[in-house]
Scaffold this motif. Structure first.
Motif, PDB file in Angstrom:
ATOM      1  N   LEU A   1       0.857  -1.183   0.000  1.00  0.00           N
ATOM      2  CA  LEU A   1       0.000   0.000   0.000  1.00  0.00           C
ATOM      3  C   LEU A   1       0.893   1.233   0.000  1.00  0.00           C
ATOM      4  O   LEU A   1       1.749   1.388   0.880  1.00  0.00           O
ATOM      5  N   SER A   2       0.695   2.108  -0.964  1.00  0.00           N
ATOM      6  CA  SER A   2       1.534   3.308  -1.073  1.00  0.00           C
ATOM      7  C   SER A   2       0.658   4.533  -1.286  1.00  0.00           C
ATOM      8  O   SER A   2      -0.484   4.427  -1.746  1.00  0.00           O
ATOM      9  N   TRP A   3       1.207   5.696  -0.952  1.00  0.00           N
ATOM     10  CA  TRP A   3       0.425   6.934  -1.082  1.00  0.00           C
ATOM     11  C   TRP A   3       1.372   8.084  -1.376  1.00  0.00           C
ATOM     12  O   TRP A   3       2.579   8.043  -1.093  1.00  0.00           O
ATOM     13  N   ASP A   4       0.821   9.144  -1.943  1.00  0.00           N
ATOM     14  CA  ASP A   4       1.595  10.336  -2.303  1.00  0.00           C
ATOM     15  C   ASP A   4       1.370  11.480  -1.338  1.00  0.00           C
ATOM     16  O   ASP A   4       2.184  12.420  -1.276  1.00  0.00           O
ATOM     17  N   GLU A   5       0.275  11.440  -0.585  1.00  0.00           N
ATOM     18  CA  GLU A   5      -0.053  12.546   0.302  1.00  0.00           C
ATOM     19  C   GLU A   5       0.925  12.616   1.486  1.00  0.00           C
ATOM     20  O   GLU A   5       1.496  11.598   1.899  1.00  0.00           O
ATOM     21  N   GLU A   6       1.053  13.808   2.037  1.00  0.00           N
ATOM     22  CA  GLU A   6       1.861  13.996   3.230  1.00  0.00           C
ATOM     23  C   GLU A   6       1.043  13.587   4.464  1.00  0.00           C
ATOM     24  O   GLU A   6      -0.114  13.980   4.611  1.00  0.00           O
ATOM     25  N   ILE A   7       1.640  12.772   5.329  1.00  0.00           N
ATOM     26  CA  ILE A   7       0.943  12.374   6.543  1.00  0.00           C
ATOM     27  C   ILE A   7       1.227  13.369   7.668  1.00  0.00           C
ATOM     28  O   ILE A   7       2.293  14.002   7.709  1.00  0.00           O
ATOM     29  N   LYS A   8       0.251  13.502   8.585  1.00  0.00           N
ATOM     30  CA  LYS A   8       0.364  14.491   9.651  1.00  0.00           C
ATOM     31  C   LYS A   8       1.335  14.038  10.733  1.00  0.00           C
ATOM     32  O   LYS A   8       1.508  12.837  10.966  1.00  0.00           O
ATOM     33  N   LEU A   9       1.905  14.996  11.403  1.00  0.00           N
ATOM     34  CA  LEU A   9       2.785  14.695  12.524  1.00  0.00           C
ATOM     35  C   LEU A   9       1.964  14.308  13.755  1.00  0.00           C
ATOM     36  O   LEU A   9       0.835  14.756  13.930  1.00  0.00           O
ATOM     37  N   ASN A  10       2.561  13.476  14.600  1.00  0.00           N
ATOM     38  CA  ASN A  10       1.955  13.088  15.883  1.00  0.00           C
ATOM     39  C   ASN A  10       0.515  12.592  15.724  1.00  0.00           C
ATOM     40  O   ASN A  10      -0.382  12.970  16.467  1.00  0.00           O
ATOM     41  N   THR A  11       0.336  11.720  14.754  1.00  0.00           N
ATOM     42  CA  THR A  11      -0.995  11.213  14.415  1.00  0.00           C
ATOM     43  C   THR A  11      -0.962   9.694  14.320  1.00  0.00           C
ATOM     44  O   THR A  11      -0.017   9.123  13.771  1.00  0.00           O
ATOM     45  N   THR A  12      -2.002   9.070  14.870  1.00  0.00           N
ATOM     46  CA  THR A  12      -2.138   7.624  14.730  1.00  0.00           C
ATOM     47  C   THR A  12      -2.996   7.326  13.504  1.00  0.00           C
ATOM     48  O   THR A  12      -4.111   7.828  13.388  1.00  0.00           O
ATOM     49  N   TYR A  13      -2.452   6.500  12.583  1.00  0.00           N
ATOM     50  CA  TYR A  13      -3.182   6.119  11.371  1.00  0.00           C
ATOM     51  C   TYR A  13      -3.572   4.640  11.461  1.00  0.00           C
ATOM     52  O   TYR A  13      -2.760   3.803  11.867  1.00  0.00           O
ATOM     53  N   ALA A  14      -4.803   4.364  11.066  1.00  0.00           N
ATOM     54  CA  ALA A  14      -5.266   2.975  11.024  1.00  0.00           C
ATOM     55  C   ALA A  14      -5.717   2.649   9.608  1.00  0.00           C
ATOM     56  O   ALA A  14      -6.462   3.412   8.990  1.00  0.00           O
ATOM     57  N   PHE A  15      -5.246   1.509   9.090  1.00  0.00           N
ATOM     58  CA  PHE A  15      -5.615   1.015   7.768  1.00  0.00           C
ATOM     59  C   PHE A  15      -6.542  -0.198   7.962  1.00  0.00           C
ATOM     60  O   PHE A  15      -6.148  -1.175   8.601  1.00  0.00           O
ATOM     61  N   TYR A  16      -7.734  -0.117   7.411  1.00  0.00           N
ATOM     62  CA  TYR A  16      -8.697  -1.217   7.491  1.00  0.00           C
ATOM     63  C   TYR A  16      -8.859  -1.840   6.106  1.00  0.00           C
ATOM     64  O   TYR A  16      -9.180  -1.141   5.138  1.00  0.00           O
ATOM     65  N   LEU A  17      -8.623  -3.141   6.031  1.00  0.00           N
ATOM     66  CA  LEU A  17      -8.822  -3.888   4.792  1.00  0.00           C
ATOM     67  C   LEU A  17     -10.100  -4.700   4.976  1.00  0.00           C
ATOM     68  O   LEU A  17     -10.096  -5.775   5.576  1.00  0.00           O
ATOM     69  N   ASN A  18     -11.194  -4.166   4.457  1.00  0.00           N
ATOM     70  CA  ASN A  18     -12.528  -4.700   4.714  1.00  0.00           C
ATOM     71  C   ASN A  18     -12.941  -5.658   3.600  1.00  0.00           C
ATOM     72  O   ASN A  18     -13.666  -5.309   2.677  1.00  0.00           O
ATOM     73  N   GLY A  19     -12.449  -6.906   3.679  1.00  0.00           N
ATOM     74  CA  GLY A  19     -12.714  -7.878   2.627  1.00  0.00           C
ATOM     75  C   GLY A  19     -11.882  -7.643   1.378  1.00  0.00           C
ATOM     76  O   GLY A  19     -12.221  -8.139   0.302  1.00  0.00           O
ATOM     77  N   LEU A  20     -10.797  -6.917   1.518  1.00  0.00           N
ATOM     78  CA  LEU A  20      -9.946  -6.594   0.370  1.00  0.00           C
ATOM     79  C   LEU A  20      -9.167  -7.798  -0.128  1.00  0.00           C
ATOM     80  O   LEU A  20      -9.089  -8.068  -1.334  1.00  0.00           O
ATOM     81  N   VAL A  21      -8.567  -8.541   0.792  1.00  0.00           N
ATOM     82  CA  VAL A  21      -7.645  -9.625   0.447  1.00  0.00           C
ATOM     83  C   VAL A  21      -8.409 -10.944   0.420  1.00  0.00           C
ATOM     84  O   VAL A  21      -8.952 -11.384   1.442  1.00  0.00           O
ATOM     85  N   GLN A  22      -8.456 -11.595  -0.745  1.00  0.00           N
ATOM     86  CA  GLN A  22      -9.170 -12.857  -0.907  1.00  0.00           C
ATOM     87  C   GLN A  22      -8.223 -13.932  -1.406  1.00  0.00           C
ATOM     88  O   GLN A  22      -7.305 -13.640  -2.183  1.00  0.00           O
ATOM     89  N   ASP A  23      -8.447 -15.172  -0.941  1.00  0.00           N
ATOM     90  CA  ASP A  23      -7.625 -16.236  -1.510  1.00  0.00           C
ATOM     91  C   ASP A  23      -8.067 -16.508  -2.946  1.00  0.00           C
ATOM     92  O   ASP A  23      -9.171 -16.143  -3.372  1.00  0.00           O
ATOM     93  N   VAL A  24      -7.196 -17.149  -3.708  1.00  0.00           N
ATOM     94  CA  VAL A  24      -7.381 -17.254  -5.153  1.00  0.00           C
ATOM     95  C   VAL A  24      -8.528 -18.196  -5.508  1.00  0.00           C
ATOM     96  O   VAL A  24      -9.319 -17.922  -6.418  1.00  0.00           O
ATOM     97  N   THR A  25      -8.675 -19.299  -4.764  1.00  0.00           N
ATOM     98  CA  THR A  25      -9.637 -20.334  -5.168  1.00  0.00           C
ATOM     99  C   THR A  25     -11.019 -20.130  -4.563  1.00  0.00           C
ATOM    100  O   THR A  25     -12.026 -20.117  -5.270  1.00  0.00           O
ATOM    101  N   GLU A  26     -11.116 -19.966  -3.238  1.00  0.00           N
ATOM    102  CA  GLU A  26     -12.410 -19.933  -2.567  1.00  0.00           C
ATOM    103  C   GLU A  26     -12.948 -18.533  -2.332  1.00  0.00           C
ATOM    104  O   GLU A  26     -14.083 -18.365  -1.900  1.00  0.00           O
ATOM    105  N   LYS A  27     -12.114 -17.503  -2.571  1.00  0.00           N
ATOM    106  CA  LYS A  27     -12.504 -16.101  -2.350  1.00  0.00           C
ATOM    107  C   LYS A  27     -12.818 -15.810  -0.879  1.00  0.00           C
ATOM    108  O   LYS A  27     -13.611 -14.911  -0.562  1.00  0.00           O
ATOM    109  N   ASN A  28     -12.208 -16.559   0.040  1.00  0.00           N
ATOM    110  CA  ASN A  28     -12.359 -16.254   1.455  1.00  0.00           C
ATOM    111  C   ASN A  28     -11.711 -14.903   1.750  1.00  0.00           C
ATOM    112  O   ASN A  28     -10.645 -14.586   1.219  1.00  0.00           O
ATOM    113  N   ASP A  29     -12.359 -14.120   2.612  1.00  0.00           N
ATOM    114  CA  ASP A  29     -11.779 -12.829   2.985  1.00  0.00           C
ATOM    115  C   ASP A  29     -12.041 -12.567   4.460  1.00  0.00           C
ATOM    116  O   ASP A  29     -12.662 -13.372   5.151  1.00  0.00           O
TER     117      ASP A  29
END
Length: 523
Positions: free
Chosen positions: A92-120
């Motif tokens: 995961l990459s981004w171009d924007e500048e991130i804020k100082l002294n800030t907690t960032y959380a990344f949520y992958l909401n069913g993004l990653v699936q296995d190839v055969t069964e599509k489990n996420d």
């Protein structure tokens, strides 16, 4: 939006499969979603003083990406990550500048699936751009408000300012035990809600189940809230759920509300409720007299709702042959009359052409009485313990209407129960102050449901087959005869449901009695 987001899950909290497919012959179905290798992440989950522009997450298997534009959520939403796959690694990459002294959380909401069964699954990762990171944990549970079953795959969310149009500050999904642990939380005051996020937009929708805690919760230290969030099904609009024309003179109507006090208008004319045939509290058969019109509109008015159904009656429908149908499809209970409904408006019966035959010895069974009104026919006969199966016959021309007669013999085989086959069960209520809905269950299935006024503390179930019965009582606060879920806008919680799993035995030709205490115990 304030910076309040946390990791819901690390490798031990990854949720199971969302996909359900049949296994290939010869092998077990893969039910697990791809799992991240937390040790090899860059930066490490929970890192501080991070100032990069890339998050690298290796997985234990090859995977595909499911709609990255919608299924990657970052809080605060200062950056829009781009996702790409390198072998078994997500970058995961981004171009924007991130804020100082800030907690960032990344949520992958069913993004990653296995190839055969599509489990996420739902997974999250967090880092801080400062020297510290939000560190509180909170554990919550979700429970079905009616059945009391713990619910999995429910989204549990915390909001500093709740609205169904904004993203939560923190969220996660419950496991199979109805439990979720939210981590890396910031101290503060939050609204806690739960919903079944079927479309994965992280916003409660009208057709998604929903639950909430009244008031706000104050997070100042690690919390484990053992009182579950009560989740109610989506609100249903009061409406006609089924309409069937039974030409030429009757139609069947069902609704998702009690029809006991409903009224009916057909093309502006009020239909008399005297001849309505009830199948259940929410389903009826209505007789009507057709006119020269081919178009009809039925208006059903309940106590607080109205719905309509339109139908057409063609000339061929008006010429439909006369027939009868049994109203009660199951075994005939002791002392119960045999009931039929006719599709014509009955004008007369030719009694000598109607007979009841004892199928055991082919003897005639004396008919005690025959009555009819409009589309309803009722027969009573002399009941004897030896009669277990009968055959009712209407010979040709036995039933007459202004449109014709039955041209064929109408024959019905009916199994009969005697008094020794059924028992009664007297239920006493102790401690209930409001109106209630008393439900009788057998093997977990609903047998009978009865709405009782608050002054009624005793009810007798009759004609019960032998077996073990249990009970469920709904505290019917508004007295509408059915259970109501929670309403966030009105700040009302779901009506309480009391479950009495301890069974009561019923035997044939016996009278049983049980007292149901508000404490939840049955005596």
């Amino acid at each position: 939006m304030s910076i309040r987001f946390g990791v819901v899950l690390i490798s031990l909290l990854l949720l199971g499969s969302c996909a359900q497919v049949e296994p290939l012959s010869g092998g077990l179905r893969d039910e697990n979603a791809p799992k991240p290798n937390m040790e090899d992440m860059s930066p490490k989950n929970g890192s501080t003083n991070f100032h990069g522009k890339e998050l690298v997450i290796p997985f234990d298997e090859f995977f595909t990406l499911n709609n990255p534009a919608e299924n990657i959520v970052v809080i605060p939403p200062d950056i829009k990550p781009k996702a790409k796959i390198k072998n078994k690694t997500l970058v995961l990459s981004w171009d924007e500048e991130i804020k100082l002294n800030t907690t960032y959380a990344f949520y992958l909401n069913g993004l990653v699936q296995d190839v055969t069964e599509k489990n996420d699954s739902l997974m999250s990762f967090v880092f801080s751009t400062g020297p510290t990171i939000d560190s509180l944990d909170a554990t919550f549970f979700a429970m079905d408000a009616f059945s009391k079953a713990l619910l999995d795959k429910q989204t549990i969310a915390l909001y500093s300012n709740f609205s169904d149009t904004v993203l939560p500050d923190y969220f996660g999904k419950t496991d199979r035990n109805g439990k979720v642990k939210l981590s890396y939380l910031k101290p503060g005051t939050y609204q806690l809600v739960a919903f079944d996020d079927k479309n994965k937009d992280l916003k409660p929708q009208p057709l998604e189940s929903f639950g909430f805690k009244l008031g706000q919760i104050e997070l100042s230290e690690t919390l484990e809230d053992t009182i579950p969030i009560l989740v109610s099904p989506p609100k249903t609009i009061a409406q006609i759920t089924n309409f069937q024309l039974n030409p030429p003179n009757t139609f069947f109507v069902a609704a998702n509300r009690n029809l006991k006090n409903a009224s009916y208008q057909l093309n502006g004319e009020i239909l008399s409720d005297e001849n309505i045939i009830f199948f259940k509290q929410d389903s009826v058969l209505l007789p009507f007299q057709w006119s020269d019109s081919s178009s009809y509109e039925l208006v059903v008015k309940g106590e607080d709702w109205t719905d309509t159904a339109a139908f057409r009656l063609q000339n061929k429908d008006k010429n439909t042959a006369l027939t009868l149908q049994l109203i009660d499809k199951k075994d005939l209970l002791a002392d119960q009359a045999i009931r039929f409904h006719c599709n014509h408006l009955i004008s007369s019966l030719d009694l000598p052409l109607i007979s009841i035959l004892n199928k055991t010895d082919s003897s005639l069974v004396p008919i005690r009485s025959i009555a009819f009104r409009e589309t309803y026919v009722e027969l009573n006969f002399d009941r004897k313990e030896t009669i277990s199966n009968i055959q009712v016959q209407f010979l040709p021309n036995a039933v007459q209407s202004s449109l014709g007669k039955n041209s064929d013999t109408l024959s019905f085989s009916i199994a009969c129960l005697s008094q020794k086959d059924v028992g009664t069960l007297k239920v006493k209520l102790d401690g209930y102050e409001n109106a209630v809905v008393l439900e009788l269950l057998k093997s977990g299935k609903l047998v009978e449901s009865i709405a009782l006024e608050k002054s009624q503390k005793v009810y007798v179930f009759t004609h019960l087959l032998s077996g073990e019965y249990s009970f469920r009582i709904i505290d019917d606060l508004n007295g509408n005869g059915y259970w109501d879920g929670g309403d966030f806008d009105n700040k009302t919680m779901p009506e309480k449901v009391y479950i009495y799993p301890k069974s009561q035995k019923v035997r044939g030709n016996w009278d049983a009695e049980v007292t149901l205490n508000l404490s939840g115990d049955g005596d």
